[in-house]
Write an enzyme that holds these catalytic residues in place. Sequence first.
Site, mmCIF file in Angstrom:
data_model
loop_
_atom_site.group_PDB
_atom_site.id
_atom_site.type_symbol
_atom_site.label_atom_id
_atom_site.label_comp_id
_atom_site.label_asym_id
_atom_site.label_seq_id
_atom_site.Cartn_x
_atom_site.Cartn_y
_atom_site.Cartn_z
ATOM 1 N N LYS A 1 -3.440 -17.869 14.552
ATOM 2 C CA LYS A 1 -3.720 -17.787 13.111
ATOM 3 C C LYS A 1 -2.469 -17.363 12.361
ATOM 4 O O LYS A 1 -1.661 -16.591 12.884
ATOM 5 C CB LYS A 1 -4.821 -16.742 12.843
ATOM 6 C CG LYS A 1 -6.137 -17.032 13.525
ATOM 7 C CD LYS A 1 -7.040 -17.844 12.614
ATOM 8 C CE LYS A 1 -8.227 -18.447 13.310
ATOM 9 N NZ LYS A 1 -9.100 -17.491 13.936
ATOM 10 N N LEU A 2 -2.372 -17.789 11.120
ATOM 11 C CA LEU A 2 -1.245 -17.371 10.280
ATOM 12 C C LEU A 2 -1.575 -16.048 9.577
ATOM 13 O O LEU A 2 -2.738 -15.743 9.329
ATOM 14 C CB LEU A 2 -0.967 -18.456 9.227
ATOM 15 C CG LEU A 2 -0.607 -19.849 9.773
ATOM 16 C CD1 LEU A 2 -0.439 -20.849 8.625
ATOM 17 C CD2 LEU A 2 0.660 -19.799 10.618
ATOM 18 N N GLY A 3 -0.550 -15.285 9.247
ATOM 19 C CA GLY A 3 -0.781 -14.063 8.456
ATOM 20 C C GLY A 3 -0.151 -12.809 9.034
ATOM 21 O O GLY A 3 0.010 -11.812 8.335
ATOM 22 N N GLY B 1 1.937 9.579 9.789
ATOM 23 C CA GLY B 1 2.560 8.666 8.837
ATOM 24 C C GLY B 1 1.456 7.856 8.174
ATOM 25 O O GLY B 1 0.260 8.145 8.360
ATOM 26 N N GLU C 1 0.654 15.998 13.983
ATOM 27 C CA GLU C 1 1.980 15.500 13.593
ATOM 28 C C GLU C 1 3.045 16.438 14.154
ATOM 29 O O GLU C 1 2.928 17.659 14.021
ATOM 30 C CB GLU C 1 2.065 15.419 12.050
ATOM 31 C CG GLU C 1 3.437 15.147 11.483
ATOM 32 C CD GLU C 1 4.061 13.828 11.929
ATOM 33 O OE1 GLU C 1 3.402 12.784 11.822
ATOM 34 O OE2 GLU C 1 5.211 13.866 12.417
ATOM 35 N N HIS D 1 -7.214 4.569 -23.540
ATOM 36 C CA HIS D 1 -8.132 5.685 -23.303
ATOM 37 C C HIS D 1 -9.552 5.158 -23.133
ATOM 38 O O HIS D 1 -9.949 4.272 -23.869
ATOM 39 C CB HIS D 1 -8.088 6.639 -24.503
ATOM 40 C CG HIS D 1 -9.050 7.781 -24.379
ATOM 41 N ND1 HIS D 1 -8.826 8.839 -23.529
ATOM 42 C CD2 HIS D 1 -10.247 8.003 -24.984
ATOM 43 C CE1 HIS D 1 -9.843 9.684 -23.631
ATOM 44 N NE2 HIS D 1 -10.720 9.202 -24.504
#
Length: 464
Positions: A36-38, A180, A201, A443
Amino acid sequence: MPYDLVVLGSGPGGYSAAIRAGQYGLKTALVEKDPKLGGACLHVGCIPTKVLLHTAAAWQELLHGQDQGILCDNPRLDYPKAVERKNQVVAKHAKGIEFLMKKNKVDWIRGYGKLAGGGKVEVQSPQGVQTLEARNTIVATGSEARMLPGLKADPEFILTNIEILNLTKIPKSLAVVGAGAVGVEFASIFSRFGASVTLVEMLPRAVPVEDEEVSKELYRLFKKAGIRVETGAKVGEIQRTSGGVSFSLTLPGGKSEQVEAEKLLVAVGRKPNTDNIGLESTRAEREKGFIKTDQWMQTAEPGVYAIGDVVAGSPQLAHVATREGMIAVGHIAGKPVEPINQQRIPGCTYTEPEIGSVGLTEAEARARGHQVKIGKFPFMANSKATILGRHDGFVKVVADEKFGEILGVHIIGPNATDLIIEAVTAIEAEATVETMMSTIHPHPTLTEAVGEAFNAVYGLAVNA
Ligand SMILES: Cc1cc2nc3c(=O)[nH]c(=O)nc-3n(C[C@H](O)[C@H](O)[C@H](O)COP(=O)(O)OP(=O)(O)OC[C@H]3O[C@@H](n4cnc5c(N)ncnc54)[C@H](O)[C@@H]3O)c2cc1C
């Protein structure tokens, strides 16, 4: 007949470059190894995560609808259905890219592409090997998840962005290594779907590329949402157990404890796909695996370009890959193009709440010797945020006092990833803080918080 351009890889960098080349009338081929493309972005990155984030937000709205008078007895989450919708969205867009290839007369060549030197590209497929002649080549082969040493991903317990997107059940507990953008987004998705999430982390703060105050706010809000966040923490050996995984966690003070979780997501960065693509047949140079390019995305081999996640010194973001593709193709076609200015790239993290940022952080601006002035406005004081019931976060403007230059804008809060474009445009157009102060913001909208933050640089925010 040789191609004017052969593009290797159909992610947001490669497919967009191929389309632009078609628009310029270049004879173009797009080589893709997957059916598949992408690329990673469409199939296992940007799009599927954002579909699940949207579903997680909708689910939370439903669970907490009583404040708005929306009462729902016995709400249930049909997670396989949510996954099915995610797959449908992805499939629809993959078809869209196929259509765009036809529309722009780009040849889609199925198979694994390799530079063969002398303007040749070899494509290997089950049907055999074919050699394409190319006046120019763009390497857009993207990246894949890095693994922790000695660890291997599997569909059940030790997951990367690929396996976690295929889960059919919400795990009771999920440990995420790496805070991240990828790690915090999955933490945000699965916590809102009800998993007990531990986010670890190694660096002193989550989303370490963001402004320090943004990291602090995300930390505070994640904890408020029930996510356990441990920064400055070290993960020891990871072991499979009967119920999932277990690892030792050493906290900043040196205290160690054992963490158990049903699933573990490894989100410790992305490795560029630059091995085994024939770079050695060219003069292109690499730096820690990433391809070095000039400002037109050309490598040291004339006619060989690189874009997207494979490029050295370039943030691994879909919109950066796309822009780099436009620059490379513009350069090939002899069209006027501007090189990328790193200070004008928006960074977006799609957690709850979202983060959008551009330009220098406060610490970076100070380190560069700017006379820094800060304008900050909380969403707490914005009427649209009240209407939405989403008061967390703020807009922070980092400016230079001398001429009111906008050095950076950092937003954490509702729709921050959309709001940031105002700041990107302002910086791109070299608008000053004064220009933005006299720009009329409608607004009631969240954009008023951005306008107020510009006013706050001079202590002139009206609503706070
Ligand atoms: C979970 C996750 C979420 C993300 N969310 C976002 C987001 O919200 N916004 C954002 O901006 N970025 C996001 N990113 C980053 C984004 O996905 C990447 O920056 C982007 O996909 C890079 O595009 P690319 O064109 O360089 O390569 P990729 O999208 O990685 O595509 C490369 C393509 O090349 C193909 N290929 C590789 N080698 C060959 C070969 N030899 N021959 C033929 N084909 C080959 C691959 O099969 C693939 O289709 C996310 C990443 C992850 C992992």
